[in-house]
Design a protein around this motif. Structure first.
Motif, PDB file in Angstrom:
ATOM      1  N   PRO A  59      11.982   5.070   7.261  1.00 22.78           N
ATOM      2  CA  PRO A  59      10.640   4.267   7.429  1.00 22.78           C
ATOM      3  C   PRO A  59      10.284   3.782   5.995  1.00 22.78           C
ATOM      4  CG  PRO A  59      10.333   6.138   8.416  1.00 22.78           C
ATOM      5  CD  PRO A  59      11.736   6.084   8.249  1.00 22.78           C
ATOM      6  N   ARG A  60      10.289   4.906   5.192  1.00 25.77           N
ATOM      7  CA  ARG A  60      10.008   4.476   3.795  1.00 25.77           C
ATOM      8  C   ARG A  60      10.652   3.529   3.329  1.00 25.77           C
ATOM      9  NH1 ARG A  60      10.067   9.308  -0.572  1.00 25.77           N
ATOM     10  NH2 ARG A  60      12.293   9.486   0.119  1.00 25.77           N
ATOM     11  N   LYS A  61      12.195   3.508   3.275  1.00 27.17           N
ATOM     12  CA  LYS A  61      13.009   2.309   2.715  1.00 27.17           C
ATOM     13  C   LYS A  61      12.526   0.907   3.485  1.00 27.17           C
ATOM     14  CE  LYS A  61      17.463   0.454   2.355  1.00 27.17           C
ATOM     15  NZ  LYS A  61      17.461  -0.415   3.407  1.00 27.17           N
ATOM     16  N   VAL A  62      12.052   1.044   4.817  1.00 26.10           N
ATOM     17  CA  VAL A  62      11.495  -0.471   5.298  1.00 26.10           C
ATOM     18  C   VAL A  62      10.547  -0.836   4.676  1.00 26.10           C
ATOM     19  CG1 VAL A  62      10.481  -1.229   7.461  1.00 26.10           C
ATOM     20  CG2 VAL A  62      12.392   0.229   7.460  1.00 26.10           C
ATOM     21  N   MET A  63       9.678  -0.017   4.265  1.00 27.36           N
ATOM     22  CA  MET A  63       8.346  -0.500   3.471  1.00 27.36           C
ATOM     23  C   MET A  63       8.483  -0.862   2.012  1.00 27.36           C
ATOM     24  SD  MET A  63       6.609  -0.177   5.954  1.00 27.36           S
ATOM     25  CE  MET A  63       5.427  -1.057   5.319  1.00 27.36           C
ATOM     26  N   MET A  64       9.616  -0.198   1.336  1.00 26.36           N
ATOM     27  CA  MET A  64       9.919  -0.534  -0.134  1.00 26.36           C
ATOM     28  C   MET A  64      10.767  -1.784  -0.113  1.00 26.36           C
ATOM     29  SD  MET A  64      10.864   3.545  -1.249  1.00 26.36           S
ATOM     30  CE  MET A  64      11.292   3.060  -3.066  1.00 26.36           C
ATOM     31  N   ALA A 108       2.450  10.061  10.508  1.00 29.46           N
ATOM     32  CA  ALA A 108       2.414  10.712   9.295  1.00 29.46           C
ATOM     33  C   ALA A 108       1.794   9.938   8.010  1.00 29.46           C
ATOM     34  CB  ALA A 108       3.776  11.169   8.977  1.00 29.46           C
ATOM     35  N   CYS A 109       1.590   8.836   7.954  1.00 28.82           N
ATOM     36  CA  CYS A 109       1.408   8.082   6.987  1.00 28.82           C
ATOM     37  C   CYS A 109      -0.003   8.416   6.418  1.00 28.82           C
ATOM     38  CB  CYS A 109       1.584   6.577   7.317  1.00 28.82           C
ATOM     39  SG  CYS A 109       1.353   5.814   5.591  1.00 28.82           S
ATOM     40  N   PRO A 110      -0.411   8.684   5.318  1.00 31.78           N
ATOM     41  CA  PRO A 110      -1.619   8.976   4.716  1.00 31.78           C
ATOM     42  C   PRO A 110      -2.566   7.582   4.568  1.00 31.78           C
ATOM     43  CG  PRO A 110       0.041   9.337   2.868  1.00 31.78           C
ATOM     44  CD  PRO A 110       0.972   9.138   4.327  1.00 31.78           C
ATOM     45  N   VAL A 111      -2.021   6.651   4.591  1.00 31.32           N
ATOM     46  CA  VAL A 111      -2.775   5.345   4.560  1.00 31.32           C
ATOM     47  C   VAL A 111      -2.444   4.597   5.720  1.00 31.32           C
ATOM     48  CG1 VAL A 111      -2.824   5.460   1.947  1.00 31.32           C
ATOM     49  CG2 VAL A 111      -1.018   4.254   2.814  1.00 31.32           C
ATOM     50  N   LEU A 112      -2.179   4.985   6.666  1.00 29.39           N
ATOM     51  CA  LEU A 112      -1.945   4.233   8.243  1.00 29.39           C
ATOM     52  C   LEU A 112      -1.239   2.944   8.058  1.00 29.39           C
ATOM     53  CD1 LEU A 112      -5.545   4.562   9.185  1.00 29.39           C
ATOM     54  CD2 LEU A 112      -3.904   6.132   9.437  1.00 29.39           C
ATOM     55  N   ILE A 113       0.064   3.036   7.345  1.00 29.14           N
ATOM     56  CA  ILE A 113       1.195   2.231   7.545  1.00 29.14           C
ATOM     57  C   ILE A 113       1.849   2.092   8.543  1.00 29.14           C
ATOM     58  CG2 ILE A 113       3.423   1.585   6.334  1.00 29.14           C
ATOM     59  CD1 ILE A 113       1.915   2.345   3.663  1.00 29.14           C
ATOM     60  N   ASN A 114       2.367   1.129   8.996  1.00 29.12           N
ATOM     61  CA  ASN A 114       3.094   0.935  10.548  1.00 29.12           C
ATOM     62  C   ASN A 114       4.379   0.266  10.377  1.00 29.12           C
ATOM     63  OD1 ASN A 114       4.222   0.537  13.019  1.00 29.12           O
ATOM     64  ND2 ASN A 114       2.084   0.129  13.987  1.00 29.12           N
ATOM     65  N   SER A 142       0.718  -1.137   0.294  1.00 22.80           N
ATOM     66  CA  SER A 142       0.044   0.061   0.051  1.00 22.80           C
ATOM     67  C   SER A 142       0.753   1.240   0.065  1.00 22.80           C
ATOM     68  CB  SER A 142      -0.921   0.298   1.376  1.00 22.80           C
ATOM     69  OG  SER A 142      -1.836  -1.078   1.391  1.00 22.80           O
ATOM     70  N   CYS A 143       2.048   1.013   0.298  1.00 23.81           N
ATOM     71  CA  CYS A 143       2.950   2.356   0.578  1.00 23.81           C
ATOM     72  C   CYS A 143       2.875   2.924  -0.930  1.00 23.81           C
ATOM     73  CB  CYS A 143       4.292   1.874   0.869  1.00 23.81           C
ATOM     74  SG  CYS A 143       5.257   3.213   0.919  1.00 23.81           S
ATOM     75  N   THR A 144       2.759   4.521  -0.746  1.00 22.16           N
ATOM     76  CA  THR A 144       2.935   5.088  -2.013  1.00 22.16           C
ATOM     77  C   THR A 144       4.300   5.772  -2.023  1.00 22.16           C
ATOM     78  OG1 THR A 144       2.456   7.456  -0.681  1.00 22.16           O
ATOM     79  CG2 THR A 144       0.708   6.105  -1.190  1.00 22.16           C
ATOM     80  N   GLU A 145       5.172   5.498  -1.069  1.00 19.60           N
ATOM     81  CA  GLU A 145       6.617   6.117  -1.144  1.00 19.60           C
ATOM     82  C   GLU A 145       6.544   7.575  -1.246  1.00 19.60           C
ATOM     83  OE1 GLU A 145       8.129   4.324  -4.620  1.00 19.60           O
ATOM     84  OE2 GLU A 145       7.527   2.122  -4.221  1.00 19.60           O
ATOM     85  N   CYS A 146       5.732   8.314  -0.521  1.00 19.44           N
ATOM     86  CA  CYS A 146       5.688   9.547  -0.378  1.00 19.44           C
ATOM     87  C   CYS A 146       6.475  10.134   0.398  1.00 19.44           C
ATOM     88  CB  CYS A 146       4.148   9.982   0.028  1.00 19.44           C
ATOM     89  SG  CYS A 146       3.985   9.611   1.967  1.00 19.44           S
ATOM     90  N   GLY A 147       7.107   9.399   1.385  1.00 16.58           N
ATOM     91  CA  GLY A 147       8.030   9.841   2.308  1.00 16.58           C
ATOM     92  C   GLY A 147       7.736  10.674   3.516  1.00 16.58           C
ATOM     93  N   ARG A 148       6.631  10.919   3.661  1.00 17.99           N
ATOM     94  CA  ARG A 148       6.121  11.741   4.667  1.00 17.99           C
ATOM     95  C   ARG A 148       6.794  11.065   6.214  1.00 17.99           C
ATOM     96  NH1 ARG A 148       2.329  12.598   1.209  1.00 17.99           N
ATOM     97  NH2 ARG A 148       1.011  14.345   1.052  1.00 17.99           N
ATOM     98  N   CYS A 149       6.811   9.729   6.092  1.00 14.74           N
ATOM     99  CA  CYS A 149       7.074   9.128   7.160  1.00 14.74           C
ATOM    100  C   CYS A 149       8.715   9.517   7.608  1.00 14.74           C
ATOM    101  CB  CYS A 149       7.050   7.513   7.238  1.00 14.74           C
ATOM    102  SG  CYS A 149       7.753   6.977   5.734  1.00 14.74           S
ATOM    103  N   THR A 150       9.681   9.401   6.673  1.00 17.61           N
ATOM    104  CA  THR A 150      10.661   9.593   6.763  1.00 17.61           C
ATOM    105  C   THR A 150      11.125  10.854   7.160  1.00 17.61           C
ATOM    106  OG1 THR A 150      11.551   7.762   5.253  1.00 17.61           O
ATOM    107  CG2 THR A 150      13.210   9.451   5.350  1.00 17.61           C
TER     108      THR A 150
HETATM  109  S1  SF4 Z   1       4.081   7.794   4.791  1.00 21.44           S
HETATM  110 FE1  SF4 Z   1       3.182   5.719   4.323  1.00 21.44          FE
HETATM  111  S2  SF4 Z   1       2.957   5.852   2.296  1.00 21.44           S
HETATM  112 FE2  SF4 Z   1       4.211   7.484   2.618  1.00 21.44          FE
HETATM  113  S3  SF4 Z   1       6.426   6.735   2.179  1.00 21.44           S
HETATM  114 FE3  SF4 Z   1       5.988   6.324   4.276  1.00 21.44          FE
HETATM  115  S4  SF4 Z   1       5.019   4.441   4.577  1.00 21.44           S
HETATM  116 FE4  SF4 Z   1       4.812   4.748   2.360  1.00 21.44          FE
END
Ligand code: SF4
Ligand code: SF4
Lengths: 268, 439
Positions: B320-325, B373-379, B298-306
Motif C-alpha cells: 500500500p505504501r508503494k500504491v501511494m508513492m 495503521a495510517c497515522p494520517v488517515l490515508i486510504n 500526504s503520505c509520509t512513506e512510513c510503511g506502517r500500512c505495508t
Molecule cells: S501508513 Fe500512511 S503515511 Fe505511512 S506509508 Fe502508509 S499511506 Fe503513507
C-alpha cells in the motif's frame, strides 16, 4: 436422552400470505445457504432464534447475493443490480430489521444499501446474541462444554476494522465462561484470513505464503482448543489452515453461534 | 541597512517560490474527480484535532510515537521563535521581544532550547533506525534511491537548523552584554576561547544559516514526503467519516442501473455530461477522486500500512505504501506535462500498468489494515478499488475465476454455481435438539 424436533423456517412470503409479519429478517447469505460448513452456522443461528422465541423469517428463494463480492472485485454494475433487486424485495415486505451471520452481507446491507434506497436496521448475529443475553432473553447454560476451554477469537475484517465491532463477540465468549486468549494480532490489528475483497473466489497472486496459513500460525501460537470465528468465509480459511497444519483433531473452528447453540444443547 | 533589504529579498523569494509550488500541487489535486467531503464539520475538526494535532495514531507504536512527538512539539513551538527572527530580520533589530518580555523571555527561549535538545535526540534516533539498524518497514523495494535519501536529508536538515539555533545562543552565552539561556549557558564553554569579534561573526553566521535554512526547508517540503507536516491537517479533516467498510456507490452506475431496472425512467436524464465521467473506475490519476490525490501528497512513506498488509506480508507484490508513492509520482508527472503543454497531452502512460500493475491491485483483500495503521488517515484501498473498477467495467480484464463468479451472481444470484431454487435447502428437515441443560 435429548429430544429433537423439526424446525420449520418461515419465509417472508409465507408469513405475508398469513397476514403476519416477522420481527426480524434473517439474511442467510450465499455461504450460509450453499456452503456445507456454513449451513451449520445458519442452523445454529436459526435454532437460537427459535429457542429465544424471536419471530423471524427468511427470504428463501427470493434472497439473492448482496453483490458484495462483485463490488469488491470492481463490478459496480453487478453490485447495484443485485442491490436494487434485493431492496425491491425487502421494501415490498416492509423489512425493518435484519440479522445476518455474514459480516460481508452485514457491511453491505448496513452501509451500502441505504444509499440505494434500502434503509434497515442491520445487526450481525454476534451483536444480536449479545443483546439478547444482556436483556436476559437468551440464557447461556453455565458449565457448558466450553467452560474453561482455551478459545481464541479471530476478528473478521468486515466486522472489526470495517465496522468497529470488537467487543460483542468477546462478550459472548465470556458468557460461555471460556478462557479467552488473544492472538498477537487482534482487534484493530487483527490479521485478515485472506478471503475478503473477493479473494475467496480466485487463486491468490504469486507470493511466498497463503494468508490463511500466516493467520492460523498466529492462532496456533496461543495453543487454543477452539478458534472462534464470526464469518463463514473466515470459517473456510481457518478450517483449511488448521487442516493444512494437520491439527484438525485437537483444534476445532467454530462460529460463535455454534458455540452458543452447542452450550445450550440445541445442536451437536 | 543592507541586511534588512537582503533579508526581505530572501524571505520574499522563499515564500513566493513555496506559494507557487503549493499552487501547482493544489491544481494537481483538483485534477481528481469530485467527491463531497465537507459535511459534518464538527466531526471533521474533531478527527483532525485527535489524529493530526493529537498524533493519536502515532502512539500505537510507542518508540516511534514518543520521538515523533518530540520532533513535532519541538518543531511547532520552536517555530514561534521564527516569528521573532523574521521581525528582527525585517527591522534590523536583535531579539525584539527580549526587552518586552523580560524574565519570561529567558524562560521561553530556555524552554525552546530544551525542546531543541529533544529534536536533536529524536533526529539521531530516527537516523539510527533508518540506517544503522533499519526497521523492516524502512527497507522494501520502494524505499531505495530518492525516497531513502529524502528521509535522511530531512533529518539532516533538521539537525543543521537546530545546530544553527544552538550556535547562535551559545555564542551569545559568551557575550557579557547578551547572555545565554538554560542549555546554551551549559554549553557556553564550547566557544570559550573565542574573541568578541569571532563570537559576533559566529552568531551572525548561525542566524543567517538558520533563517536561510528555514526558507530552504520550506521549499524542499513540497518535493518531499515531509510535506505531510502541512497536509496531515487537511488530509485528516477530509478523511472518510463513514465506516471503513463502506465503499462508495458510484453515481454514474446508479443512473444506468435505474434506467435498466425502471422502464419509466427518463432516458435523457442519464446523458447529462456533468454526471457521466470519462470512464468507470480509474486508469490514471485524474480518474481518482481528489481525496486520493491529496492522500498521495500526504503520505509520509512510513510503511506502517505495508507492514500490516496481509498481501505484502505473504510475499505478494502489493504494497500500500508503494500504491501511494506511485500515485504521487504519476500525478507529479502529469502536473509537469500540464506545465509544459498548457493542458495534459497524452503521454502514452497511465497509473494502471505503468506504475501500479493489475497484479498488485488484484491482491488486495480490502481488509482495511492499511487504513487503520495510517497515522494520517490515508486510504490506499480506495485507489486499488478504483483500479479494479476500471479493470472490471472498462477493460473487462478480470481473472477468469472472477468472470465466472460474476456470471454466477447474474444467473443464479450466488457467487457459486448453485441453482437459486436450492437456496432454502438448508432448512429442509431441519432437526434441532430441544433439551436445554439450563432449563
Ligand atoms: S501508513 Fe500512511 S503515511 Fe505511512 S506509508 Fe502508509 S499511506 Fe503513507
Ligand atoms: S486493505 Fe488491501 S492494501 Fe490494505 S492492508 Fe489490506 S490487503 Fe493490504
Amino acid at each position: 436422552m435429548s429430544a429433537t424436533k423439526i424446525l420449520h423456517i418461515n419465509t417472508m412470503a409465507e408469513l405475508m400470505a398469513k397476514g403476519e409479519q416477522a420481527e426480524i429478517l434473517f439474511w442467510v447469505g450465499c455461504a450460509g445457504s450453499f456452503d456445507d460448513r456454513a449451513k451449520k452456522i445458519t442452523k445454529a443461528v436459526a435454532a437460537i432464534l427459535d429457542q429465544v422465541g424471536i419471530r423471524f423469517a427468511v427470504l428463501g428463494t427470493e434472497e439473492s447475493c448482496t453483490g458484495d463480492p462483485a463490488k469488491r472485485a470492481g463490478n459496480e454494475f453487478l453490485f447495484q443490480m443485485q442491490a436494487m433487486q434485493n431492496i425491491q424485495v425487502m421494501n415490498m415486505y416492509e423489512v425493518k430489521k435484519i440479522v445476518t451471520a455474514c459480516p460481508h452481507c452485514f457491511n453491505t446491507l448496513k452501509n451500502e444499501y441505504p444509499g440505494l434506497g434500502g434503509d434497515y436496521e442491520v445487526v450481525h448475529h454476534a451483536t444480536l446474541l449479545q443483546q439478547l443475553i444482556n436483556e436476559g432473553r437468551l440464557r447461556v447454560a453455565d458449565g457448558g462444554p466450553f467452560k474453561g476451554k482455551r478459545i481464541t477469537f479471530h476478528d473478521s475484517c468486515y466486522l472489526g476494522r470495517a465496522n468497529g465491532i470488537y467487543e460483542a463477540p468477546r462478550q459472548l465468549l465470556e458468557a460461555l465462561d471460556v478462557e479467552l486468549v488473544e492472538m498477537k494480532r487482534s482487534k484493530t490489528n487483527g490479521l485478515c484470513c485472506g478471503a475478503g475483497g473477493a479473494q475467496m473466489f480466485k487463486e491468490a497472486e504469486k507470493g511466498t505464503k497463503e494468508v490463511n496459513i500466516e493467520r492460523i500460525e498466529d492462532a496456533l501460537e496461543v495453543q487454543p482448543s477452539v478458534v472462534a470465528a464470526a464469518c463463514p468465509f473466515c470459517m473456510t480459511m481457518l478450517s483449511d489452515g488448521v487442516k493444512q497444519k494437520e491439527r484438525e483433531n485437537e483444534i476445532k473452528v467454530y462460529d460463535l453461534a455454534e458455540l452458543i447453540a452447542q452450550a445450550n444443547g440445541l445442536i451437536d | 541597512m543592507l541586511s534588512p533589504i537582503l533579508f526581505v529579498i530572501i524571505a520574499a523569494a522563499g515564500i513566493g517560490l513555496f506559494a507557487r509550488k503549493v499552487g501547482k500541487i493544489r491544481r494537481n489535486i483538483f485534477l481528481g474527480q469530485p467527491l463531497q467531503r465537507s459535511d459534518r464539520t464538527a466531526a471533521r475538526w474533531a478527527t483532525m484535532a485527535r489524529v493530526a494535532m493529537g498524533q493519536s495514531k502515532m502512539v500505537t507504536r510507542p518508540v516511534a510515537g514518543f520521538f515523533h512527538i518530540l520532533i513535532y512539539v519541538g518543531f511547532v513551538l520552536i517555530n514561534l521563535e521564527v516569528l521573532e527572527i523574521i521581525l528582527d530580520g525585517v527591522s534590523g533589530n536583535h531579539r525584539l521581544f527580549k526587552p518586552l518580555l523580560g524574565d519570561f523571555y529567558y524562560f521561553l527561549i530556555s524552554f525552546f532550547e530544551v525542546l531543541g535538545v529533544g529534536v536533536i535526540l529524536a533526529c539521531i534516533v530516527f537516523l539510527w533506525r533508518r540506517n544503522v539498524q533499519p526497521l523492516a518497514r524502512f527497507k522494501g523495494p520502494e524505499l531505495t534511491g530518492w525516497p531513502r535519501l529524502d528521509a535522511n536529508l530531512i533529518l539532516l536538515i533538521e539537525l543543521v537548523l537546530m545546530s544553527a539555533l544552538f550556535g547562535m545562543n551559545i555564542a551569545e552565552a559568551n557575550m557579557p552584554e547578551q547572555g545565554g539561556y538554560l542549555v546554551s549557558n551549559l554549553l557556553a564553554p564550547l566557544f570559550g576561547g573565542m574573541s568578541p569579534e569571532a563570537l559576533h561573526l559566529t552568531e551572525r553566521i548561525c542566524w543567517w544559516l538558520h533563517i536561510i535554512g528555514i526558507f530552504a526547508f520550506l521549499n524542499y517540503l513540497p518535493y518531499s514526503k515531509h510535506f505531510h507536516i502541512i497536509l496531515a491537517f487537511p488530509n485528516t479533516w477530509y478523511a472518510q467519516l463513514e465506516p471503513a467498510g463502506q465503499f462508495s456507490n458510484m453515481e454514474s452506475v446508479k443512473k444506468e442501473v435505474e434506467l435498466m431496472m425502471d422502464p419509466n425512467a427518463n432516458p435523457y436524464a442519464a446523458t447529462d455530461p456533468e454526471a457521466t465521467p470519462a470512464r468507470f473506475g480509474a486508469k490514471d490519476v485524474m480518474d481518482l477522486p481528489w481525496k486520493s490525490l491529496l492522500d498521495a501528497y500526504s503520505c509520509t512513506e512510513c510503511g506502517r500500512c505495508t507492514s500490516v498488509c496481509p498481501a505484502n506480508q505473504t510475499g505478494k507484490l502489493l504494497s500500500p505504501r508503494k500504491v501511494m508513492m506511485d500515485t504521487r509520482d504519476r500525478l507529479e508527472e502529469v502536473g509537469k506535462n500540464i506545465d509544459k503543454n498548457g493542458s495534459f497531452i497524452d503521454d502514452g502512460k497511465a497509473l494502471l500498468g505503468d506504475y501500479i500493475t493489475a497484479e498488485e491491485a488484484l491482491a488486495c483483500t480490502t481488509c482495511n489494515a492499511c487504513v487503520e495503521a495510517c497515522p494520517v488517515l490515508i486510504n490506499p484501498v480506495s485507489i486499488l478499488t478504483e483500479l479494479r473498477r476500471y479493470q472490471a467495467m472498462e477493460a473487462s480484464q478480470v481473472p477468469s475465476e472472477w468472470a465466472l463468479m460474476f456470471g454466477n451472481i447474474e444467473n443464479n444470484g450466488a457467487p457459486w454455481q448453485f441453482p437459486a431454487a436450492d437456496r432454502l435447502g438448508w432448512a429442509d428437515n431441519l432437526e434441532v435438539k430441544t433439551s436445554n441443560p439450563s432449563a
